[in-house]
Scaffold this active site. Structure first.
Site, PDB file in Angstrom:
ATOM      1  N   ARG A   1       0.858  -1.200   0.000  1.00 42.13           N
ATOM      2  CA  ARG A   1       0.000   0.000   0.000  1.00 42.13           C
ATOM      3  C   ARG A   1       0.882   1.232   0.000  1.00 42.13           C
ATOM      4  O   ARG A   1       0.937   1.974   0.970  1.00 42.13           O
ATOM      5  CB  ARG A   1      -0.886   0.031   1.243  1.00 42.13           C
ATOM      6  CG  ARG A   1      -1.732  -1.173   1.419  1.00 42.13           C
ATOM      7  CD  ARG A   1      -2.427  -1.129   2.742  1.00 42.13           C
ATOM      8  NE  ARG A   1      -3.586  -0.253   2.736  1.00 42.13           N
ATOM      9  CZ  ARG A   1      -4.168   0.207   3.843  1.00 42.13           C
ATOM     10  NH1 ARG A   1      -3.650  -0.072   5.021  1.00 42.13           N
ATOM     11  NH2 ARG A   1      -5.226   0.977   3.760  1.00 42.13           N
TER      12      ARG A   1
ATOM     13  N   LYS B   1      -6.815  -3.444  -1.558  1.00 45.16           N
ATOM     14  CA  LYS B   1      -5.882  -2.645  -2.374  1.00 45.16           C
ATOM     15  C   LYS B   1      -6.524  -2.241  -3.709  1.00 45.16           C
ATOM     16  O   LYS B   1      -6.373  -1.114  -4.179  1.00 45.16           O
ATOM     17  CB  LYS B   1      -4.606  -3.457  -2.601  1.00 45.16           C
ATOM     18  CG  LYS B   1      -3.628  -2.849  -3.569  1.00 45.16           C
ATOM     19  CD  LYS B   1      -2.997  -1.592  -3.047  1.00 45.16           C
ATOM     20  CE  LYS B   1      -2.315  -0.835  -4.164  1.00 45.16           C
ATOM     21  NZ  LYS B   1      -1.694   0.394  -3.733  1.00 45.16           N
TER      22      LYS B   1
ATOM     23  N   GLY C   1      -2.026   7.907 -15.122  1.00 46.76           N
ATOM     24  CA  GLY C   1      -1.101   6.914 -15.684  1.00 46.76           C
ATOM     25  C   GLY C   1      -0.486   6.023 -14.631  1.00 46.76           C
ATOM     26  O   GLY C   1      -0.946   5.959 -13.487  1.00 46.76           O
TER      27      GLY C   1
ATOM     28  N   CYS D   1      -0.742   1.432 -11.682  1.00 46.97           N
ATOM     29  CA  CYS D   1      -1.651   1.152 -10.560  1.00 46.97           C
ATOM     30  C   CYS D   1      -3.054   1.686 -10.841  1.00 46.97           C
ATOM     31  O   CYS D   1      -3.947   0.928 -11.189  1.00 46.97           O
ATOM     32  CB  CYS D   1      -1.093   1.767  -9.279  1.00 46.97           C
ATOM     33  SG  CYS D   1       0.458   1.008  -8.773  1.00 46.97           S
TER      34      CYS D   1
ATOM     35  N   ARG E   1      -1.392  20.292 -14.959  1.00 41.32           N
ATOM     36  CA  ARG E   1      -1.287  19.806 -13.576  1.00 41.32           C
ATOM     37  C   ARG E   1      -1.588  20.880 -12.530  1.00 41.32           C
ATOM     38  O   ARG E   1      -1.327  20.666 -11.342  1.00 41.32           O
ATOM     39  CB  ARG E   1       0.115  19.222 -13.330  1.00 41.32           C
ATOM     40  CG  ARG E   1       0.408  17.992 -14.157  1.00 41.32           C
ATOM     41  CD  ARG E   1      -0.471  16.806 -13.785  1.00 41.32           C
ATOM     42  NE  ARG E   1      -0.380  15.725 -14.766  1.00 41.32           N
ATOM     43  CZ  ARG E   1      -1.166  14.656 -14.769  1.00 41.32           C
ATOM     44  NH1 ARG E   1      -2.115  14.513 -13.866  1.00 41.32           N
ATOM     45  NH2 ARG E   1      -1.038  13.731 -15.686  1.00 41.32           N
TER      46      ARG E   1
END
Ligand code: NAD
Length: 444
Positions: free
Chosen positions: A172, A226, A277, A280, A423
Site C-alpha cells: 500500500r 488494495k 497513468g 496502478c 497539472r
C-alpha cells in the site's frame, strides 16, 4: 523452519536474529524497498529478479531504483552486512527460504486484460522449493481471487494447502514514499488461508510496520482492499476531471473551488489533470470490471473520462495557439513531462504518450523535456529533445516534476508566451500578469 508451528514470539525472535529467510520475487520499485526493509529489521533476504543487470547491481551494493529516498543507503548497508543478496535463480532461493513473497508486475494490455505471467512464473519456481511450514505471500496487487488460484500450482510441490501457508498482504504505497509507508505510514492488510498462517504473517508485519496489521477474514478480502483503494482514486479523479471541464465552461476555477469544498470533512475531491497513468490507478479498475457479473457503469465511465484527458489537453493546446493567432503546424511546441508522474521513471500508461501521438497529427515541431529523462527517451517517442525555451511558442505541462513546479516563468524568454497547464502547478494570475496566454485543466 516450520513457521506454522511456532508462536508469534518465536517467529519475531527468529526474524530479528536473522534465522528466518525470505525469498522476495521482483526487485522493482516496490520489491527492492521491501527486501531492504526486511533485511534491515533482521531477516536474511534473497531477492529474485529476472533482470540480470539489476541483480548484479544489487549484489555490488548499488540501488537501481533511483526515485526512492533512503534506499541507496539501505541497500548498501544490508548487502555489505550479508543480510541482502540477489539472484536470478528463483528455485534455489525458494529452497533456502522460509517465506516467499511475490511482488512482480501485474499489468494490463491495451484491452484491459491482466497479464499474470510473472506471478505464475514466480509461483512455479516457488513450488519447486516449497517445504512443509513455509508461507507464500503475494504482495503484488491482484484481481480478487488470484492468490487462491495459485494453490494448484503450489500443490505441485506435493504439499497440500495447510501444510504450507498462503497469504495476501498488499503493498500500500507508491514510488517515492515506499520506505516510509512500508515501515509505518498505514497498517498492513493481511489475509490468510487459516489462523496459523494469519498469526505467523501478522507477527512478521508487526515487526516491519509500526502501525501493525489489519487482519482480514479471507485472502480475497485482502486483495479487494488494495484494488478498491485504486478504484476509489480513479473514480474520484474522474469526478474531479468532469467538474473541472464544467468549470472551464462556466469560467470558474476548479482548483479554487475544490480547495474550498475540501475544507469540510465530507468532501475529498481529488486533483483534475492531464490524465491518469502508471501501472496502478488506471489498471486496478480493470481487475474489478473483468470479474464483475453486473455492469460496473461508474467505474467504466470513470476510466473513459480519465482516458479522454490527453485529448482535452490537445484541445487546450490548439485553443491556446489559436488565441495567439498561431497554428499547431507552424508553432514550436514544448511538452514538459514524459513520465506518468513527476520525478518517477515510469512510462506505463503515461498520458504524455497518447497526447504526443495525437499532437503528431497536427505538428512536426514537437520538443519534449523531463528532468528524469534523456534524449534517448524522446527518440523512443518519436519527438525531439528540448533545446532551450528561446524558440518555443508554447509549453504544455503534462506531469508535476519538481522542476516544473518551480518553473521560472519570469525569465523563460520564449518566442511566444503561451502555457497550457495540465497539472495546475503554475500561478495562473502571475502568468497572466507576465503576459502569458494561460490555459489549464479546470481553469477559467
Ligand atoms: N509502483 C507503485 O507505486 C506500486 C504501488 C503499490 C503496488 N504496486 C504493485 O506492486 C507490484 C510490483 O510493482 P513495481 O512498481 O515494483 O514494478 P516494477 O516494474 O518496478 O518492478 C517489477 C520487478 O519485477 C521483475 N520481474 C518481472 N517478472 C519477474 C519474474 N517472473 N520473476 C522475478 N522478477 C520478475 C522485474 O524485472 C522488475 O525488477 C505490482 O503488482 C504493482 O501493481 C506498485
Amino acid at each position: 523452519m516450520n513457521l506454522l508451528e511456532l508462536s508469534k514470539e518465536e517467529i519475531k525472535e527468529r526474524f530479528k536474529n536473522g534465522e528466518l529467510k525470505v525469498a522476495l520475487f521482483g526487485l522493482g520499485k516496490m520489491g527492492l524497498p521491501l527486501a531492504s526493509v526486511f533485511a534491515d529489521k533482521g531477516a536474511k533476504v534473497i531477492g529474485v529478479d529476472i533482470d540480470e543487470d539489476r541483480v548484479a547491481a544489487i549484489n555490488s551494493g548499488k540501488n537501481p531504483v533511483r526515485e526512492e529516498p533512503g534506499l541507496d543507503e539501505l541497500v548498501r548497508k544490508n548487502v555489505e552486512a550479508g543480510k541482502l543478496r540477489a539472484t536470478t535463480d528463483g528455485i534455489e532461493a525458494s529452497k533456502e527460504a522460509d517465506i516467499m513473497i511475490i511482488l512482480v508486475p501485474t499489468i494490463i494490455d491495451d484491452h484491459g486484460n491482466v497479464n499474470l505471467g510473472p506471478v505464475y512464473d514466480a509461483t512455479k519456481k516457488i513450488a519447486k522449493g516449497l517445504e512443509r511450514g513455509n508461507i507464500v505471500i503475494t504482495e503484488a496487487t491482484m484481481p480478487p481471487g488470484t492468490t487462491e488460484s495459485l494453490i494448484p500450482i503450489l500443490e505441485e510441490s506435493g504439499l497440500k494447502l495447510g501444510e504450507f501457508g498462503l497469504a495476501h498482504c498488499p503493498e500500500r504505497t507508491m514510488t517515492g514514499t515506499a520506505i516510509r509507508d512500508i515501515t509505518g505510514q498505514y497498517p498492513k492488510i493481511v489475509g490468510a488461508n487459516d489462523d496459523r498462517t494469519l498469526k505467523a504473517v501478522s507477527a512478521i508485519y508487526e515487526i516491519v510496520n509500526a502501525k501493525g496489521v489489519i487482519p482480514m477474514s479471507s485472502i480475497k478480502a485482502a486483495e479487494a482492499v488494495k484494488v478498491f483503494e485504486g478504484v476509489y482514486r480513479d473514480v474520484n479523479i474522474a469526478l474531479a476531471n468532469e467538474l473541472a471541464l464544467f468549470c472551464e465552461e462556466q469560467n470558474l476555477d476548479a482548483l479554487e473551488i475544490f480547495n474550498a469544498a475540501n475544507s469540510q470533512p465530507y468532501c475529498h475531491i481529488h486533483k483534475p489533470g492531464a490524465g491518469v497513468g502508471g501501472h496502478c490507478i488506471p489498471v486496478y479498475p480493470w481487475f474489478v470490471m473483468n470479474l464483475a457479473k453486473r455492469p460496473t457503469r461508474l467505474i467504466r465511465t470513470a476510466r473513459t473520462i480519465n482516458d479522454e484527458m490527453p485529448r482535452h489537453m490537445l484541445e487546450l493546446t490548439i485553443k491556446a495557439l489559436n488565441e495567439a493567432g498561431l497554428s499547431a503546424k507552424n508553432a514550436n511546441i514544448l511538452v514538459l513531462g514524459l513520465t506518468f508522474r513527476g520525478d518517477v521513471y515510469e512510462f506505463r500508461k503515461s498520458p504524455s504518450i497518447p497526447y504526443l501521438n495525437m499532437l503528431k497529427e497536427w505538428s512536426n515541431n514537437i520538443y519534449v523535456y523531463d528532468p528524469i529523462c534523456s534524449e534517448k527517451d524522446a527518440e523512443r517517442f518519436g519527438v525531439r529533445w528540448f533545446e532551450g525555451y528561446e524558440d518555443m511558442d508554447i509549453i504544455v505541462i503534462m506531469n508535476d516534476a519538481r522542476e516544473f513546479k518551480n518553473l521560472d516563468i519570469e525569465n523563460l524568454n520564449m518566442r511566444h508566451k503561451i502555457i497550457v497547464d495540465g497539472r495546475g502547478i503554475i500561478n495562473k494570475d502571475r502568468a497572466k500578469e507576465l503576459g502569458y496566454i494561460y490555459f489549464g485543466v479546470g481553469r477559467p
